[in-house]
Design an enzyme around this catalytic site. Structure first.
Site, PDB file in Angstrom:
ATOM      1  N   TYR A  48      25.842   8.236  62.938  1.00 10.45           N
ATOM      2  CA  TYR A  48      25.774   9.700  63.039  1.00 10.45           C
ATOM      3  C   TYR A  48      24.599  10.175  63.885  1.00 10.45           C
ATOM      4  O   TYR A  48      24.736  11.100  64.661  1.00 10.45           O
ATOM      5  CB  TYR A  48      25.692  10.330  61.636  1.00 10.45           C
ATOM      6  CG  TYR A  48      27.022  10.255  60.924  1.00 10.45           C
ATOM      7  CD1 TYR A  48      27.962  11.273  61.046  1.00 10.45           C
ATOM      8  CD2 TYR A  48      27.365   9.141  60.168  1.00 10.45           C
ATOM      9  CE1 TYR A  48      29.206  11.195  60.419  1.00 10.45           C
ATOM     10  CE2 TYR A  48      28.592   9.048  59.536  1.00 10.45           C
ATOM     11  CZ  TYR A  48      29.504  10.074  59.663  1.00 10.45           C
ATOM     12  OH  TYR A  48      30.734   9.988  59.057  1.00 10.45           O
ATOM     13  N   HIS A 103      33.967   3.330  48.069  1.00 15.49           N
ATOM     14  CA  HIS A 103      33.305   4.432  48.783  1.00 15.49           C
ATOM     15  C   HIS A 103      32.644   5.312  47.713  1.00 15.49           C
ATOM     16  O   HIS A 103      32.994   6.479  47.542  1.00 15.49           O
ATOM     17  CB  HIS A 103      34.317   5.189  49.641  1.00 15.49           C
ATOM     18  CG  HIS A 103      33.709   6.014  50.745  1.00 15.49           C
ATOM     19  ND1 HIS A 103      34.037   5.862  52.068  1.00 15.49           N
ATOM     20  CD2 HIS A 103      32.783   7.000  50.719  1.00 15.49           C
ATOM     21  CE1 HIS A 103      33.352   6.735  52.803  1.00 15.49           C
ATOM     22  NE2 HIS A 103      32.578   7.439  52.002  1.00 15.49           N
ATOM     23  N   ASN A 152      28.989   2.785  60.801  1.00 17.48           N
ATOM     24  CA  ASN A 152      29.023   4.246  60.743  1.00 17.48           C
ATOM     25  C   ASN A 152      27.780   4.750  61.445  1.00 17.48           C
ATOM     26  O   ASN A 152      26.656   4.422  61.061  1.00 17.48           O
ATOM     27  CB  ASN A 152      29.001   4.748  59.291  1.00 17.48           C
ATOM     28  CG  ASN A 152      30.294   4.444  58.553  1.00 17.48           C
ATOM     29  OD1 ASN A 152      31.240   3.912  59.142  1.00 17.48           O
ATOM     30  ND2 ASN A 152      30.343   4.781  57.290  1.00 17.48           N
ATOM     31  N   GLU A 187      33.021   5.155  61.289  1.00 17.32           N
ATOM     32  CA  GLU A 187      32.776   6.596  61.110  1.00 17.32           C
ATOM     33  C   GLU A 187      31.871   7.080  62.217  1.00 17.32           C
ATOM     34  O   GLU A 187      30.908   6.407  62.596  1.00 17.32           O
ATOM     35  CB  GLU A 187      32.077   6.914  59.780  1.00 17.32           C
ATOM     36  CG  GLU A 187      32.949   6.885  58.570  1.00 17.32           C
ATOM     37  CD  GLU A 187      32.187   7.278  57.295  1.00 17.32           C
ATOM     38  OE1 GLU A 187      31.252   8.107  57.364  1.00 17.32           O
ATOM     39  OE2 GLU A 187      32.541   6.723  56.247  1.00 17.32           O
TER      40      GLU A 187
HETATM   41  O1  IFM Z   1      30.998  12.213  54.244  1.00 15.75           O
HETATM   42  C1  IFM Z   1      30.223  11.096  54.504  1.00 15.75           C
HETATM   43  C2  IFM Z   1      30.977   9.822  54.181  1.00 15.75           C
HETATM   44  O2  IFM Z   1      31.424   9.795  52.877  1.00 15.75           O
HETATM   45  C3  IFM Z   1      30.079   8.631  54.387  1.00 15.75           C
HETATM   46  N1  IFM Z   1      29.469   8.648  55.690  1.00 15.75           N
HETATM   47  C4  IFM Z   1      28.844   9.872  56.120  1.00 15.75           C
HETATM   48  C5  IFM Z   1      29.798  11.038  55.944  1.00 15.75           C
HETATM   49  C6  IFM Z   1      29.127  12.333  56.427  1.00 15.75           C
HETATM   50  O3  IFM Z   1      27.971  12.586  55.698  1.00 15.75           O
END
Ligand code: IFM
Length: 474
Positions: free
Chosen positions: A315, A139, A313, A383
């Site tokens: 967002y 990571h 992930n 995520e």
């Molecule tokens: O905090 C980050 C994470 O480390 C990786 N994905 C997105 C998150 C929010 O920006």
């Protein structure tokens, strides 16, 4: 004009989702996620080596408020509290990452047993509480010693990564069955080596594309190394950050632009991993930036090693408009270099970071994968989270609404693919990379002066839903 995200009504208006237990497949895995550099601190303790983020954070102007992960949430010492939080929340799983420089301080040779022991204790504590560890091996915290030898620009780093992955898998496989090789290789390559916004802070287009390829190669080699070290019970996957790209208008120019951004952000990674090829148009996209001479025969066979799962992930969606560009800047400093201008969608609520709240994008991402890739493995949302900028454990209705909206979208998508789980980002507030400590994604607030964790309203809300879920599906 965008509006500030104002709580539960926003997600309901966007999705029609009741804030209740969603309809998801039996055996669905509920989890929360963190990453080593964002929470551990203790960067100089017990023989940990330096990472590219330690160095990048010292660069003037690189990180907001000149912050760093040197202390962060102090999870290196307070990990028992994090495990208590997880147990209190009632999650089935915890996704955390192992810091490569804690385990192999220079990135090659020489295991640091004290570093490995930290993860050993954490895994033991999770298993004692019935929480399944999902371990991410990379990571973003590359050992600085490897960066000094070229970092991900160098093909050799892929081999070093596989060695490290095999070593950690060999040490923990008796209790860890779920492994994630990389987190968001787009960020470690394009954002780190071209945009320069992340460590190592380079602005070299060709190097960024080489880094992306070598990260994927390292992933493929690590899949083999993990399976060899950990045996048949092991499940291995990779986590990609994916955003559907929507053309700002219906013009041909905007549609072509959206396609270019999709190639760069999504399909540069999904196609090699899931189809064993780079997408059509890839070479043309980067003409003038790189001759892609780092690719070798046989690489794609390694990169497309069959996976047990894909981590997604999600967002936000991206909205793209055409921007005139004659020829890309070879440094590839931004999407403008491939003729993309990102636009804010009208009237869409945003999180504290200004990210549009569009749960529909999660539905589109998941169903789009199922449509494009016939051999798509099982998928976890590894995520998904909402940042606020205010400090304090006061009510966080916008986070509750965000989670409810995205779970509803995931639930609708679950008919079209094997969706196995959802991890909220993040368990606790933490170091948000170049943005420092301002944005807070946590279900629990962290007072950075004292390290004290305080569950937010969203934590209690999710705990109640998980209790109801587990009662219903037991
Ligand atoms: O905090 C980050 C994470 O480390 C990786 N994905 C997105 C998150 C929010 O920006």
């Amino acid at each position: 004009m965008s509006t500030t995200f104002d709580g539960a009504s926003a997600a309901r208006a966007a999705t029609g989702a009741p804030a209740d237990v969603p309809d998801l497949p039996a055996g669905f895995v509920w989890g929360a996620a963190t990453a080593a550099y964002q929470i551990e601190g203790a960067v100089d303790e017990d023989g940990r080596g330096e990472s590219i983020w330690d160095v990048f954070c010292r660069r003037p102007g690189a990180v907001a408020d000149a912050a760093s992960g040197a202390v962060a949430c102090d999870s290196y010492h307070r990990w028992r509290e994090d495990v208590d939080l997880l147990a209190g929340l009632g999650v089935d799983a915890y996704r955390f990452s192992v810091a490569w420089p804690r385990v192999i301080p220079t990135g090659r040779y020489g295991v640091n047993q004290a570093g490995l022991d930290y993860y050993d204790r954490l895994v033991d504590a999770l298993c004692e509480r019935g929480i399944r560890p999902f371990v991410t091996l990379y990571h973003w915290d590359l050992p600085q010693a490897l960066e000094d030898e070229g970092g991900w620009r160098a093909r050799d780093t892929a081999e070093r990564f596989a060695e490290y992955a095999g070593l950690v898998a060999g040490a923990l496989h008796d209790r860890v069955e779920d492994w994630i090789t990389l987190n968001e290789p787009y960020c470690s390559s394009i954002v780190g080596y071209a945009e320069g916004r992340h460590a190592p802070g380079a602005t070299e287009g060709h190097a960024a594309l080489a880094a992306a390829h070598h990260l994927l190669l390292g992933h493929g080699r690590a899949v083999d190394a993990i399976r060899a070290a950990a045996g048949p019970r092991t499940r291995v996957g990779i986590t990609l950050n994916l955003s559907p790209v929507v053309p700002a208008t219906g013009t041909d120019a905007d549609r072509a632009t959206a396609h270019r951004l999709d190639l760069m952000l999504n399909r540069q990674f999904t196609d090699p991993v899931l189809s064993g090829e780079y997408p059509t148009g890839f070479e043309r996209l980067y003409a003038g930036v790189s001759d892609l001479s780092f690719r070798r025969d046989g690489d794609l066979d390694v990169i497309s090693a069959p996976l047990d799962f894909l981590g997604v992930n999600y967002y936000y969606r991206l909205h793209a408009a055409a921007a005139p560009h004659a020829q890309p800047d070879p440094a590839l400093r931004s999407a403008a270099d491939i003729g993309v201008r990102q636009v804010r969608p009208e009237g869409v609520a945003t999180t504290g970071l200004g990210w549009p709240v569009e749960p529909e994008g999660l539905f589109d991402t998941l169903t789009g994968l199922a449509e494009r890739y016939p051999d798509l493995p099982a998928v976890y949302v590894t995520e998904n989270g909402c940042a606020e900028l205010r400090d304090g454990p006061e009510p966080d209705p916008e986070r509750i609404a965000f989670i409810a909206g995205h779970l509803a979208a995931a639930s609708r998508a679950a008919d079209r693919l094997e969706l196995r789980g959802y991890f909220y980002w993040s368990l606790i507030d933490n170091f948000e990379w170049a943005r420092g400590y301002g944005p807070r994604f946590g279900l629990a607030h962290v007072d950075y002066a004292t390290g004290i964790r305080t569950p937010k309203a969203s934590y209690h809300w999710l705990r109640d839903r998980l209790q109801a879920w587990h009662a219903r599906t037991a």
